[in-house]
Motif scaffolding. Structure first.
Motif, PDB file in Angstrom:
ATOM      1  N   ALA A  72      14.844  -3.160   8.353  1.00  0.00           N
ATOM      2  CA  ALA A  72      13.785  -2.141   8.418  1.00  0.00           C
ATOM      3  C   ALA A  72      14.289  -0.891   9.119  1.00  0.00           C
ATOM      4  N   LYS A  73      14.980  -1.083  10.217  1.00  0.00           N
ATOM      5  CA  LYS A  73      15.512   0.057  10.972  1.00  0.00           C
ATOM      6  C   LYS A  73      16.516   0.849  10.133  1.00  0.00           C
ATOM      7  N   SER A  74      17.318   0.153   9.345  1.00  0.00           N
ATOM      8  CA  SER A  74      18.355   0.823   8.552  1.00  0.00           C
ATOM      9  C   SER A  74      17.775   1.770   7.506  1.00  0.00           C
ATOM     10  N   ILE A  75      16.525   1.564   7.123  1.00  0.00           N
ATOM     11  CA  ILE A  75      15.885   2.445   6.143  1.00  0.00           C
ATOM     12  C   ILE A  75      14.814   3.330   6.785  1.00  0.00           C
ATOM     13  N   GLY A  76      14.796   3.360   8.113  1.00  0.00           N
ATOM     14  CA  GLY A  76      13.839   4.212   8.815  1.00  0.00           C
ATOM     15  C   GLY A  76      12.460   3.612   8.937  1.00  0.00           C
ATOM     16  N   GLY A  77      12.362   2.310   8.782  1.00  0.00           N
ATOM     17  CA  GLY A  77      11.071   1.633   8.852  1.00  0.00           C
ATOM     18  C   GLY A  77      10.885   0.880  10.153  1.00  0.00           C
ATOM     19  N   ARG A 111       0.845  -1.200   0.000  1.00  0.00           N
ATOM     20  CA  ARG A 111       0.000   0.000   0.000  1.00  0.00           C
ATOM     21  C   ARG A 111       0.872   1.238   0.000  1.00  0.00           C
ATOM     22  N   TYR A 112       0.650   2.057  -0.996  1.00  0.00           N
ATOM     23  CA  TYR A 112       1.333   3.336  -1.120  1.00  0.00           C
ATOM     24  C   TYR A 112       0.379   4.414  -0.615  1.00  0.00           C
ATOM     25  N   ASP A 113       0.192   4.507   0.680  1.00  0.00           N
ATOM     26  CA  ASP A 113      -0.713   5.496   1.265  1.00  0.00           C
ATOM     27  C   ASP A 113      -0.045   6.858   1.310  1.00  0.00           C
ATOM     28  N   THR A 114      -0.845   7.875   1.563  1.00  0.00           N
ATOM     29  CA  THR A 114      -0.294   9.223   1.655  1.00  0.00           C
ATOM     30  C   THR A 114       0.553   9.397   2.904  1.00  0.00           C
ATOM     31  N   ARG A 115       0.296   8.614   3.941  1.00  0.00           N
ATOM     32  CA  ARG A 115       1.059   8.737   5.192  1.00  0.00           C
ATOM     33  C   ARG A 115       2.187   7.718   5.324  1.00  0.00           C
ATOM     34  N   GLN A 116       2.037   6.572   4.654  1.00  0.00           N
ATOM     35  CA  GLN A 116       3.051   5.541   4.821  1.00  0.00           C
ATOM     36  C   GLN A 116       3.037   4.565   3.657  1.00  0.00           C
ATOM     37  N   LEU A 117       4.157   3.892   3.512  1.00  0.00           N
ATOM     38  CA  LEU A 117       4.275   2.738   2.632  1.00  0.00           C
ATOM     39  C   LEU A 117       4.147   1.524   3.544  1.00  0.00           C
ATOM     40  N   ARG A 118       3.302   0.578   3.143  1.00  0.00           N
ATOM     41  CA  ARG A 118       3.128  -0.622   3.965  1.00  0.00           C
ATOM     42  C   ARG A 118       3.224  -1.856   3.076  1.00  0.00           C
ATOM     43  N   ALA A 177      -1.843 -20.822  13.742  1.00  0.00           N
ATOM     44  CA  ALA A 177      -2.766 -19.820  13.209  1.00  0.00           C
ATOM     45  C   ALA A 177      -2.133 -18.888  12.184  1.00  0.00           C
ATOM     46  N   GLY A 178      -0.966 -19.215  11.676  1.00  0.00           N
ATOM     47  CA  GLY A 178      -0.352 -18.396  10.643  1.00  0.00           C
ATOM     48  C   GLY A 178       0.481 -17.252  11.182  1.00  0.00           C
ATOM     49  N   THR A 179       0.996 -16.468  10.250  1.00  0.00           N
ATOM     50  CA  THR A 179       1.916 -15.382  10.577  1.00  0.00           C
ATOM     51  C   THR A 179       1.621 -14.188   9.684  1.00  0.00           C
ATOM     52  N   GLU A 180       1.806 -13.011  10.236  1.00  0.00           N
ATOM     53  CA  GLU A 180       1.707 -11.779   9.467  1.00  0.00           C
ATOM     54  C   GLU A 180       2.938 -10.933   9.755  1.00  0.00           C
ATOM     55  N   VAL A 181       3.600 -10.500   8.702  1.00  0.00           N
ATOM     56  CA  VAL A 181       4.777  -9.645   8.804  1.00  0.00           C
ATOM     57  C   VAL A 181       4.429  -8.338   8.106  1.00  0.00           C
ATOM     58  N   GLU A 182       4.611  -7.222   8.811  1.00  0.00           N
ATOM     59  CA  GLU A 182       4.262  -5.926   8.236  1.00  0.00           C
ATOM     60  C   GLU A 182       5.431  -4.958   8.370  1.00  0.00           C
ATOM     61  N   LEU A 183       5.850  -4.422   7.231  1.00  0.00           N
ATOM     62  CA  LEU A 183       6.887  -3.402   7.175  1.00  0.00           C
ATOM     63  C   LEU A 183       6.209  -2.083   6.852  1.00  0.00           C
ATOM     64  N   THR A 184       6.490  -1.047   7.650  1.00  0.00           N
ATOM     65  CA  THR A 184       5.947   0.276   7.372  1.00  0.00           C
ATOM     66  C   THR A 184       7.074   1.294   7.365  1.00  0.00           C
ATOM     67  N   LEU A 185       6.927   2.269   6.477  1.00  0.00           N
ATOM     68  CA  LEU A 185       7.840   3.418   6.402  1.00  0.00           C
ATOM     69  C   LEU A 185       6.966   4.650   6.255  1.00  0.00           C
ATOM     70  N   HIS A 186       7.312   5.702   6.959  1.00  0.00           N
ATOM     71  CA  HIS A 186       6.599   6.966   6.788  1.00  0.00           C
ATOM     72  C   HIS A 186       6.737   7.397   5.336  1.00  0.00           C
ATOM     73  N   ALA A 187       5.691   7.992   4.808  1.00  0.00           N
ATOM     74  CA  ALA A 187       5.690   8.428   3.413  1.00  0.00           C
ATOM     75  C   ALA A 187       6.863   9.357   3.118  1.00  0.00           C
ATOM     76  N   SER A 188       7.150  10.251   4.041  1.00  0.00           N
ATOM     77  CA  SER A 188       8.245  11.199   3.798  1.00  0.00           C
ATOM     78  C   SER A 188       9.583  10.478   3.674  1.00  0.00           C
ATOM     79  N   ALA A 189       9.742   9.352   4.357  1.00  0.00           N
ATOM     80  CA  ALA A 189      10.976   8.572   4.244  1.00  0.00           C
ATOM     81  C   ALA A 189      10.959   7.703   2.998  1.00  0.00           C
ATOM     82  N   ALA A 190       9.799   7.151   2.671  1.00  0.00           N
ATOM     83  CA  ALA A 190       9.713   6.233   1.542  1.00  0.00           C
ATOM     84  C   ALA A 190       9.720   6.941   0.200  1.00  0.00           C
ATOM     85  N   TYR A 191       8.932   8.024   0.088  1.00  0.00           N
ATOM     86  CA  TYR A 191       8.774   8.666  -1.211  1.00  0.00           C
ATOM     87  C   TYR A 191       9.476  10.008  -1.311  1.00  0.00           C
TER      88      TYR A 191
END
Length: 121
Positions: free
Chosen positions: A78-83, A38-45, A93-107
């Motif tokens: 993730a930390k090395s890129i500000g995420g 997801r390329y949201d206005t606030r974050q990349l996820r 029950a499975g696994t979910e891995v989520e990486l997020t970066l603030h939009a200002s850092a990602a874009y």
């Protein structure tokens, strides 16, 4: 809508997502794996979710097995890129891995300028 990412950010995101996918395919015995970008206005996820066997709390707390990139390596990447990397799992029950970066850092330009400066460009 997809956004352009600085190549260093893109490569690290690819590496982290790839590790999450490999874990789902090789270790989780998942029947279903979902990837959401997801390329949201606030974050990349980037989220990788599977319906596999899950991960025990001991494996999550130790960061992965010997000789594996593991969750510790994914978090460091993730930390090395500000995420930030979050991992949710329950045995059976499975696994979910989520990486997020603030939009200002990602874009944004500041990250690109920071990486170009560190590379001497």
């Amino acid at each position: 809508m997809p956004q352009d990412l600085h190549p260093i950010l893109r490569d690290e995101i690819y590496r982290i997502a790839g590790a999450a996918l490999r874990n789902a395919f090789y270790h989780a015995r998942a029947r279903r794996v979902e990837v959401e970008i997801r390329y949201d206005t606030r974050q990349l996820r980037v989220r990788v979710r599977d319906d596999g066997i899950g991960i025990g709390a001991d494996m999550l707390s130790h960061g992965g097995g010997a000789g594996h990139f593991g969750f510790r390596g994914m978090r460091e990447g993730a930390k090395s890129i500000g995420g930030q990397l979050e991992v949710w799992s329950k045995h059976g029950a499975g696994t979910e891995v989520e990486l997020t970066l603030h939009a200002s850092a990602a874009y944004g330009t500041p990250v690109g300028q920071r990486f170009r400066s560190s590379l001497g460009r």
